[in-house]
Every structure is written in C-alpha cells, then in structure tokens.
Scaffold this active site. Structure first.
Site, mmCIF file in Angstrom:
data_model
loop_
_atom_site.group_PDB
_atom_site.id
_atom_site.type_symbol
_atom_site.label_atom_id
_atom_site.label_comp_id
_atom_site.label_asym_id
_atom_site.label_seq_id
_atom_site.Cartn_x
_atom_site.Cartn_y
_atom_site.Cartn_z
ATOM 1 N N GLY A 281 -10.846 -1.264 18.340
ATOM 2 C CA GLY A 281 -12.180 -0.889 17.910
ATOM 3 C C GLY A 281 -12.398 0.607 17.888
ATOM 4 C CG ASP B 272 -4.999 -1.745 29.085
ATOM 5 O OD1 ASP B 272 -3.886 -1.216 29.282
ATOM 6 O OD2 ASP B 272 -5.667 -1.555 28.063
ATOM 7 N N GLY C 172 -14.169 8.056 19.601
ATOM 8 C CA GLY C 172 -12.752 7.760 19.795
ATOM 9 C C GLY C 172 -12.384 6.441 19.162
ATOM 10 N NE ARG C 173 -11.107 5.965 13.659
ATOM 11 C CZ ARG C 173 -11.461 5.004 12.826
ATOM 12 N NH1 ARG C 173 -10.902 3.805 12.936
ATOM 13 N NH2 ARG C 173 -12.364 5.220 11.884
ATOM 14 C CB VAL D 125 -15.860 4.430 21.187
ATOM 15 C CG1 VAL D 125 -17.044 4.714 22.111
ATOM 16 C CG2 VAL D 125 -14.963 3.358 21.800
ATOM 17 C CE LYS E 4 -13.539 -1.783 22.556
ATOM 18 N NZ LYS E 4 -12.832 -2.305 23.748
#
Length: 885
Positions: free
Chosen positions: A626, A739, A621-622, A628, A643
C-alpha cells in the site's frame, strides 16, 4: 419557483443514504448466508464445541429481523401541517416549483375556519412522464377520469385534489399518485397526509409504519397550535418514533408561543435549538431532537442537515449492531481455534502420559511383589507373634453361631464339631488377614498418591473430550474400574475380593490337616487348643509366597486389560482429533477470514457514515501492499496518516480484514500506533478498483529515517526498550507481529518509538505456517512454517544490531548475498550479522542470544527488558532512564 440548489442538496443526502443502504443490504445478505452455512454444514463437526459457544455462533433472531426491516425500508418525506394550504406551500418549496394550487386556486380554507376539508392524500413518485392517477394504498390503480387527463397543466387541478360527493367509498379512500420526472423523487418518495376529517391521523399513519423510513415535516401557518393539533402531534410521536422538522410557512409574527408549545412537549430542544449550520441538537442520551425552522428561506439550512442526521442515525445504528455481531462471533472463532489447537496438542500427550505412568506403576508394584516376599514372611511371623495371645483369648471366648450347645458343652454331632473348628479357623484367618493387609497397604501407599490419582484425573479429561461417543465412555469407565480393582490394594484386601478368597482358602486347607481322634468336649480349653494348633500349623513362607503370587497374577491381568482399554480409547480419540483438525482448518482458512471481511465492511460503513471519507494529502511512503498519505484531520483527530491498500485477491482481502480486526480489538497502548478507523473507497482509481483506507495516528518519522539522521546512544537504547515493551504487549494479547523491522518502528518528536504495520500480525492459533516477513529479519524456522512468538525475539535481535551500530548500513554478511534466495539459504545455515568495533560486550551478547538458531534458547522478552535497562543505566547514567520516562 424556488432555488433549484435546495432540492439538489437534499437529493444528494438521500442519494448517499440509498448508496450506503445498498452496501448495508449486501453485507447483511452475506452475513445471513454465512450463518446459515455454519448452521447447516457444521452442526455435526461443531458438536465438540461447548453448547453455549455454538449457540453464540449464530444470528440472534431479533437482531436479524430488525436489520432486515432497516435495509428494506425506503425513505419517505411525510408532510403534515396545520392545514392543506400550509402543506401545499411546503411541498412546492421542497420541489422548487409551483405544483399544487395555493390561495384562491386551492379553493376554500380547511379546518375550523373553512369547514370540512375534502382534499385527499397525495403521493409523489418518480417517472419519465408526468401523470396523475388514483390508487388504493399499497394495492392497485383505479380507472377514473381525472381533470388532468383532459389537457396540459402546470398546477394539479383543484378538482383532482378533492374527493367528489358522488364517489364510491373505494374512491374516497384512494390517494392521488403524482408521477414526476424530478431529481429528488429519484431518491425519495413524498407523501402529503390529508386533514383529520378526511382520514383520521391514526389510520393515515398505519400505512407509514411498514417498510418506510420517514422524514417527518410539519408545516405551521399560525402563531400557535390548537389543542387538537397538539393531540395529533402526540399521536404522531407514539406511532412514529422519529424527530419532526417544524417549518413556519407564513412570514408574519415571531415564533415565541410556538417554540414554547413544542418545547413543553419535548418535540424540540428547550435550549437554543440548532447549531449555526442548522443541524439539529441531540439529547444527552443521544436520541435526536426535532427542530424548528422559522421561515421557508432557511429551509435549506435546516432541512438538509436534519435529513442527513435522521438517515445517518438509522444506518449507523444498524451498521454498529451488525459489526457487533461480526466481532463477537469472530472473537469466538478465534477462541475456538485456540481451544482446538490445544486439544490437538494436549490429547496425544495425555494418552502417552497415561500409558507411561501406568507402566511405571505396574513395574513398581511388580517390583514390590518380587522383592518383598522375604519381608512379607518376616512380617507375617512378627504379626502372628504379636497377635498370638490376643488370638488365643478371642478364640477361647468365641461364641459359636448356628450351633445348639448342650449344658455340659458336648456337641450334638460330629458335623457340629467341624463347624466349630471352622469358625475358630475363620476367626484366626480374618484377624491375620486384616493385620497383614494393613501393613502391605502401607508399603504401596505412596504409589497410590503419586500414580493412581494423576492417572484418574488424566483419564477423566480424556473421557470428557469424547462426550459424543458412548463407546468411549464405557471404555474409560471400565478402565477406571480396572485401576480401582488392581491398584487400590487396601480396597481389594478389605472387601474380601477373589484374591483374598483364593489364597486364604489355601491357608484354611493347611489348617484342615489338623486331625482329631476323638470328639472332644466343647470347652474354653478345647477352643484355645484348636486355635493354638491352627496358629502353629501356619507356614509364614507359604503364606508370603501365596500372597506375592496372587498379587503378581492380578497385576498382570489388570495391566493387560488397561493396555487394551487404552488402545480402544486412543482409537476413538484419533477419529475425533481428525475431525477437530479439519474444523480447525476451516475456522482458520474459511470461517474467520470470511467473517472478518464482513466485519471490516460493516465497520468501514459505520466509520464513513459518522466521519465521512478522509481527504488524501501528500504521499509519505510506499510499502509492499500500500501507499501511505498524509491526512490533515479525520473524526476529530489530527494529523493522521492514511494507508491505502488495494487487495488484489480474496486472500489479501481476508488477511487485511483479519489484521484490521486484531488491531481494532487491541486495547490502546503507548507503544503501538493507534488505528482510528477504516473506510472502503469504492471509487478508487475512477471506480476500477476498491481500496481500503486505514486511518491511523501520524508520527514524526520511522526508525530508518531516524538512524540516517543520527540518534544518540541514549535515544537508541530507549527506542530498543520501547520496541521490547510493544512486542511484549502484543505477545500478552496472544499475537505475533512477524515483521519487526526499521520501517515498522515509528518515532514521535521526542524519538519515542511505536510499533506499526500489523499486516502480518496474527494469533498463534490462527497461523497457517505461511512464510511472511522481511528476509533480513526472518528467523530460520519461519522457512519451515512451524514457529512461535520467538520469531519476534529474533527480529528484535537484528533490529538491536542496527540500533547499536547507529546506522542503516546492511550487515556485511547480508550485503554479500546476491539474491533473496541466497540470503535465506545463508540464514538457515547460521549466517548472522558481524560484530562491529563500537559494540558493547553486553549488547553483543544480548543480540547473539536473541538471534540464536534454536528458538528454545532465545531469551524471553521479560528477561531482555531488564537486561536492556541495566545496559542503559550503565552506559548512559543511572538516572537517564527515569529522566527519559
């Protein structure tokens, strides 16, 4: 010639050491510079800190000296052996070429068999051209004609290796420097030590103690070691505390006797020795053991891992020590940030509290003075009435002082009569003073307990927080003296203070109005009569009025002095708080981030030395900062997620470094994704940029993917409980996540949740008020820059909306927003997700409470958690929660 693959792999091991040594040297240099700046530039501003804390924000001298010695040490291969032939044979095998003469070319044998050896010390270094020279150790090259200078050679001439009889003492001590263009020598120097009778081993090792990291090799050509050689090995171990690699250079015979000898001296492990790969064994205490290589054919398999481990141990120990210093001081900075933030918050409140409570005390005492004059009058009358008979008896029995009485009681002079009257009056006044004062003190006793004690404690705290200012100490002490004089009524009355003297002087003036026509006889009846007249002439009303008037005057005077002193104290604190706030900003914006970056570098260096660089798998994933990737295994853990973050500037570097420190400092928790380590990749994108690789626990999927695939109500409520537990743990450690969202909640194969991505996670005292997070989950106060841990409660409320909906579809109110700015504007105006038909009433009330616009009205997570548990028990059955756990 030996296989060239051997020196190539050995060269790579030294190349890695030198490369990492450069990183370690750079980090140490920046660390020393950092602590020097702290010591020089902030010694005055840090004066408010505790002396113990300030001394901890420093580089311990012994640690600095040790690290300086490590980074300045150059790697050397030291070759020792039973005789010169064995040493030369090992050297030739190491370099992969026949450089030194062997057999008959080398001349006679050395040692006990061949007499006195005359072969000098050899030092091999790198150079573009092959050359030989004689040089004194660590000094200068000698002008000397060598046989090698007379023509071409492939093997070093024997006469250049030997000390000639005609040479002077300086040339006898000189070592032969052999410069070669060889890949191994580009990374490491090689030194071949001479026999004992050429130079005692102790002297030869003296040159090896300063500024070198030795890889010690010992060439063995016989079946066992002599007593002298065993003694030399003992000397070697005492002089150089490094493991030794013993190498058999002869082919004949077994190595049983040799192994037994070495094991008995604990120079090698008494167990099976090396593992299958040839790596040396380690003792239980962690100290590396020596190894025994049974033939030159296995030199590659044994020497390369042995060398790697010796070099690695040295650098890992240094990097660990450096990182420990970084982390200790960084934690101290964070603690100081909390202390300074609390000081900035609490000091103005203390000053205001002191001013407010003194005002209340002043008003209360003034009200007593105004309200109780009539009560005092009645109290004085009652006191005189109850004490009258006792006073008359005491006056009758009074023995006068400083007066000579005649036997019949006649006074000597009229002056003595006045003295007698005065002493009787003083007796009455003093007794009445004590009785009235005791009753008056009792009426304000509760005020002393509830006001003065608290005021004094508060003033003491204010005084302690300004130890550098003598003026403030004087002011605070004066302030407490005023309080003691003004409000400790009992002390003032009983000590015969100016107040007492002032109004009781008026009482004596009233008594003085009694006139005497003829000097009476000084008898008991006369004393009683004087006392009777004095008591009857006292006016209770005037006494009460006088007491209250003096009390009010004293109160006003003390109140004004208090206010003036408090203003002076406040001025002093204002300047101190300005300096504290300036230092707090420096800690948050400069000191802590710089030190965190150094800590990240030292920790990453330690991790790559111990575990190597992780291999990137497929992309998982993005994110905003960054990418991953999957990582099959690293540091014995598998599978992992990696990551990769490329910080674009110093600010992002600092934020990442602080994130890493906070995350690594956290104790392990089952509701947080474990961070295994970090590696800094200096070759990322072909060396065009530097990437930080964060290696963490690999989970099955994120919550966004889980909701899309479908989760049962029971699973969703259990996820909500897991998230609350994780957030509560972060808050208990003084951290805010900032977050919380679907993508930052990961699920394992049993759909239990863990919180990840602590990129915005910070302690409250380290926050700068920056606007961070994902817009949909951001609380309104985040846009003001002033917020606390309730922003995570708000974000959980939004997350809970998704969990209750069972979908990833945006709330309708948010979906209508055309831009991020419009969304922010609507959220600040009170826009929230809508209620869906599937929502349970209790669930809706909980999420509404969590996203309340007023942070103070949001529920604490300690209240949310049991609420969720009761919802789950009601909707999914009483035993469902226990079964899930």
């Amino acid at each position: 010639m030996e296989n060239p693959q051997k020196p190539r792999e050995l060269t790579r091991a030294f190349n890695h050491y030198n490369k990492h040594s450069g990183f370690l040297k750079k980090n140490l240099k920046e660390t020393i510079l950092f602590f020097r700046e702290i010591r020089q530039n902030h010694s005055n501003t840090c004066a408010a800190a505790e002396p113990g804390q300030l001394s901890c924000i420093s580089f311990p001298r012994q640690d600095e000296e040790y690290l300086q010695n490590v980074v300045s040490s150059a790697p050397y291969i030291l070759i020792l052996g039973q005789d010169c032939s064995a040493r030369y044979q090992l050297l030739n095998c190491l370099l992969g070429e026949r450089l030194l003469p062997l057999g008959p070319e080398a001349g006679g044998a050395c040692g006990a068999e061949g007499g006195a050896c005359r072969r000098r010390k050899l030092c091999f270094t790198h150079g573009r051209q092959t050359r030989l020279s004689l040089a004194l150790p660590g000094q200068y090259e000698l002008v000397h004609q060598l046989a090698a200078h007379c023509g071409r050679w492939d093997t070093v001439p024997r006469q250049d290796l030997e000390i000639q009889e005609c040479e002077d003492p300086a040339q006898r001590l000189a070592e032969l420097e052999i410069t070669l263009h060889h890949t191994l020598l580009q990374e490491v120097k090689i030194m071949v030590l001479p026999c004992r009778n050429v130079q005692p081993l102790e002297e030869a090792l003296e040159d090896c103690k300063r500024g070198i990291l030795p890889i010690v090799l010992y060439a063995v050509s016989r079946e066992s070691l002599s007593a002298q050689q065993l003694e030399d090995l003992q000397t070697l171990r005492e002089s150089l505390p490094f493991p030794v690699c013993f190498i058999r250079v002869s082919d004949g015979g077994g190595g049983g006797a040799l192994f037994t000898q070495l094991a008995s001296l604990q120079l090698i492990s008494a167990s099976a020795g090396n593992c299958a790969c040839g790596a040396p064994a380690a003792q239980s205490a962690g100290r590396m053991q020596g190894v025994l290589c049974d033939s030159l054919e296995r030199l590659q398999r044994v020497l390369v891992p042995f060398t790697r481990q010796v070099l690695q141990n040295q650098q890992v120990e240094a990097a660990t020590l450096l990182n420990t210093i970084h982390c200790r001081c960084l934690d101290l900075f964070i603690i100081q940030a909390f202390d300074m933030q609390r000081d900035l918050q609490i000091t103005p409140r203390r000053l205001e509290y002191t001013r407010e409570k003194e005002g209340e005390l002043f008003c209360s005492l003034m009200a007593i003075a105004n309200r109780k004059q009539e009560e005092m009058k009645e109290m004085i009358v009652e006191t005189l009435s109850s004490m009258k008979e006792q006073l008359l008896e005491d006056a009758q029995n009074l023995d006068f002082t400083d007066i000579i009485m005649s036997s019949n009681g006649e006074p000597v002079s009229s002056k003595d009569i006045k003295v007698c009257i005065s002493q009787i009056q003083d007796l009455i006044v003093n007794r009445l003073n004590q009785a009235v004062a005791n009753k008056l003190t009792n009426s304000v006793d509760y005020l002393r307990e509830s006001f003065v004690g608290t005021l004094e404690r508060c003033l003491g705290s204010l005084e302690k927080s300004t130890p550098e200012s003598c003026a403030h100490n004087v002011t605070s002490n004066h302030l407490k003296q005023i309080l003691n004089a003004a409000y400790h009524v009992e002390v003032t009355f009983h000590s015969g203070s100016s107040v007492t003297r002032l109004f009781w002087e008026q009482i004596k003036q009233i008594i003085h109005r009694i006139t005497w026509v003829n000097p009476p006889a000084i008898t008991a009846e006369w004393k009683r009569k004087v006392a009777q007249d004095a008591i009857e002439s006292l006016s209770a009303a005037k006494l009460a009025k006088s007491i209250c008037s003096q009390f009010r005057t004293r109160l006003n005077s003390s109140h004004e002095a208090f206010a003036a002193s408090l203003r002076q104290l406040e001025e002093g604190h204002t300047g101190r708080l300005e300096r504290t706030e300036d230092l707090w900003l420096r800690v948050r914006k400069d000191h802590a981030p710089r030190l965190a970056r150094l800590s990240l570098e030292s920790r990453s260096l330690r991790d790559i030395l111990l575990h190597g660089k992780p291999k990137l798998g497929r992309e998982l994933g993005r994110g905003q900062y960054g990418v991953v990737y999957l990582c099959d295994s690293w540091a014995g853990r598998h599978p992992c997620a990696l990551k990769s973050v490329v910080p674009p500037d110093d600010k992002h570097w600092n934020d990442l470094a602080l994130e890493f420190h906070y995350t690594r400092s956290l104790p392990k928790h089952e509701r947080l994704v474990n961070l295994h380590g970090s590696v800094i990749d200096h070759s990322y994108s072909g060396g065009s940029s530097i990437a930080v690789l964060l290696i963490m626990e690999r989970l099955h999927r994120d919550l966004y993917t889980g909701l899309k695939a479908g989760l049962s109500l029971k699973e969703r409520l259990l996820i909500a409980l897991d998230v609350v537990e994780g957030i509560r743990f972060l808050h208990s450690q003084g951290l805010l996540h900032r977050d919380i969202k679907l993508k930052n909640v990961l699920l394992d194969k049993q759909n239990r949740a863990k919180i990840t991505d602590l990129g915005f996670c910070k302690p409250e005292a380290m926050m700068s008020g920056s606007i961070v997070g994902t817009p949909i989950h951001m609380a309104p106060e985040l846009f003001t820059g002033k917020y606390d841990n309730s922003v995570d409660v708000y974000a959980f409320g939004i997350l809970f909306w998704y969990l209750c909906s069972g979908s990833v579809k945006l709330p309708e109110a948010f979906e209508k927003c055309a831009s991020k700015d419009q969304l922010w504007t609507n959220v600040k105006k009170g826009c929230r997700p809508e209620r869906l038909p599937v929502f349970d009433e209790e669930c809706w009330q909980l999420m509404e409470a969590c996203w309340n616009g007023d942070p103070s009205q949001r529920p604490l997570l300690g209240i949310v958690q049991p609420g969720l548990q009761s919802i789950m028990e009601r909707l999914c059955g009483e035993k469902s929660l226990e079964d899930s756990n």
